[in-house]
Design a protein around this motif. Structure first.
Motif, PDB file in Angstrom:
ATOM      1  N   GLY A   1       0.646  -1.365  -0.421  1.00  0.00           N
ATOM      2  CA  GLY A   1       0.165   0.117   0.084  1.00  0.00           C
ATOM      3  C   GLY A   1       0.772   1.509   0.189  1.00  0.00           C
ATOM      4  O   GLY A   1       0.289   2.528  -0.898  1.00  0.00           O
ATOM      5  N   ASP A   2       1.657   1.111   0.994  1.00  0.00           N
ATOM      6  CA  ASP A   2       3.317   2.132   0.593  1.00  0.00           C
ATOM      7  C   ASP A   2       3.571   2.731  -0.461  1.00  0.00           C
ATOM      8  O   ASP A   2       3.434   3.281  -0.584  1.00  0.00           O
ATOM      9  CB  ASP A   2       3.729   2.181   1.941  1.00  0.00           C
ATOM     10  CG  ASP A   2       3.482   2.245   3.479  1.00  0.00           C
ATOM     11  OD1 ASP A   2       2.273   2.485   3.451  1.00  0.00           O
ATOM     12  OD2 ASP A   2       3.792   1.050   4.438  1.00  0.00           O
ATOM     13  N   VAL A   3       3.791   1.676  -1.596  1.00  0.00           N
ATOM     14  CA  VAL A   3       4.846   2.154  -2.190  1.00  0.00           C
ATOM     15  C   VAL A   3       3.714   2.526  -3.345  1.00  0.00           C
ATOM     16  O   VAL A   3       4.186   3.148  -3.926  1.00  0.00           O
ATOM     17  CB  VAL A   3       6.080   0.106  -2.522  1.00  0.00           C
ATOM     18  CG1 VAL A   3       6.258   0.352  -4.494  1.00  0.00           C
ATOM     19  CG2 VAL A   3       6.897   0.386  -1.350  1.00  0.00           C
ATOM     20  N   GLU A   4       2.266   1.719  -3.295  1.00  0.00           N
ATOM     21  CA  GLU A   4       1.376   1.696  -4.486  1.00  0.00           C
ATOM     22  C   GLU A   4       1.447   3.534  -4.259  1.00  0.00           C
ATOM     23  O   GLU A   4       1.040   4.067  -5.648  1.00  0.00           O
ATOM     24  CB  GLU A   4       0.429   0.786  -4.391  1.00  0.00           C
ATOM     25  CG  GLU A   4       0.409  -0.559  -4.990  1.00  0.00           C
ATOM     26  CD  GLU A   4       1.042  -0.373  -6.456  1.00  0.00           C
ATOM     27  OE1 GLU A   4       0.741   0.409  -7.339  1.00  0.00           O
ATOM     28  OE2 GLU A   4       1.802  -1.817  -7.060  1.00  0.00           O
ATOM     29  N   ALA A   5       1.148   4.430  -3.308  1.00  0.00           N
ATOM     30  CA  ALA A   5       0.665   5.393  -3.285  1.00  0.00           C
ATOM     31  C   ALA A   5       1.952   5.908  -3.566  1.00  0.00           C
ATOM     32  O   ALA A   5       1.308   7.314  -4.529  1.00  0.00           O
ATOM     33  CB  ALA A   5       0.616   5.475  -1.740  1.00  0.00           C
ATOM     34  N   SER A   6       2.888   5.701  -3.194  1.00  0.00           N
ATOM     35  CA  SER A   6       4.429   6.317  -3.660  1.00  0.00           C
ATOM     36  C   SER A   6       4.156   6.414  -5.484  1.00  0.00           C
ATOM     37  O   SER A   6       4.115   7.651  -5.935  1.00  0.00           O
ATOM     38  CB  SER A   6       5.323   5.976  -3.651  1.00  0.00           C
ATOM     39  OG  SER A   6       5.399   6.787  -1.514  1.00  0.00           O
TER      40      SER A   6
END
Length: 182
Positions: free
Chosen positions: A86-91
């Motif tokens: 989720g963190d990487v996809e948001a970035s």
């Protein structure tokens, strides 16, 4: 008295079977919802190299932005757990926003039919992904609730039904994109 005891024992066994089956159904619902997210993320990841290639032809000196998008895509493809992903996809979504902002600085890019189609495709993927995330998080909520309620938690613990992770962005990944145009 023996009939009452047998009736209670049967009721407990029926309840255990019902609760176990309910937890299995909810766990499978979470897995199916995750598979739906995975399909949308794969679609997004497949479009990113095409987008980078389209932008490279118009904005050669924006290499850092394009390298960032490519690196985030590769990092996202290597992750499989909802929390870190989720963190990487948001970035990655923020970085893609910066790529789309480049069209304002490069009129030829803005006029490119290929770039416009890729942009529409990514918007479509993002809409599907948003729905899939909401559905997944709802399935996780239902599953986690079922495993935490009394007395159902005894069945969940006895048969190894653990908690599922929500798909969400943390910290800086939630910040708004700062886009500077010349």
């Amino acid at each position: 008295m023996g009939m009452i005891g047998a009736g209670i024992a049967i009721a407990v066994v029926v309840w255990v079977i019902w609760m176990f089956n309910r937890l299995v159904r909810l766990r499978n619902q979470v897995r199916t919802a995750w598979a739906d997210i995975d399909v949308q993320l794969t679609r997004r990841h497949d479009l990113v190299p095409q987008l980078v290639a389209a932008v490279k032809g118009y904005a050669d000196f924006e290499a850092a932005t394009l390298e960032s998008v490519t690196a985030l895509r590769n990092q996202a493809m290597a992750l499989h757990r909802p929390g870190p992903l989720g963190d990487v996809e948001a970035s990655l979504a923020l970085a893609l926003g910066k790529v789309f902002a480049l069209q304002e600085a490069y009129p030829d890019l803005k006029a490119s039919g290929n770039f416009q189609q890729l942009q529409r495709d990514l918007v479509d993927v993002e809409e599907h992904l948003q729905y899939a995330r909401r559905y997944y998080n709802g399935a996780v909520r239902d599953y986690n609730d079922a495993g935490q309620r009394f007395p159902d938690l005894f069945i969940a613990r006895a048969f190894g039904f653990g908690q599922a992770e929500f798909f969400q962005a943390e910290g800086a990944a939630r910040a708004a994109v700062a886009v500077e145009l010349p």
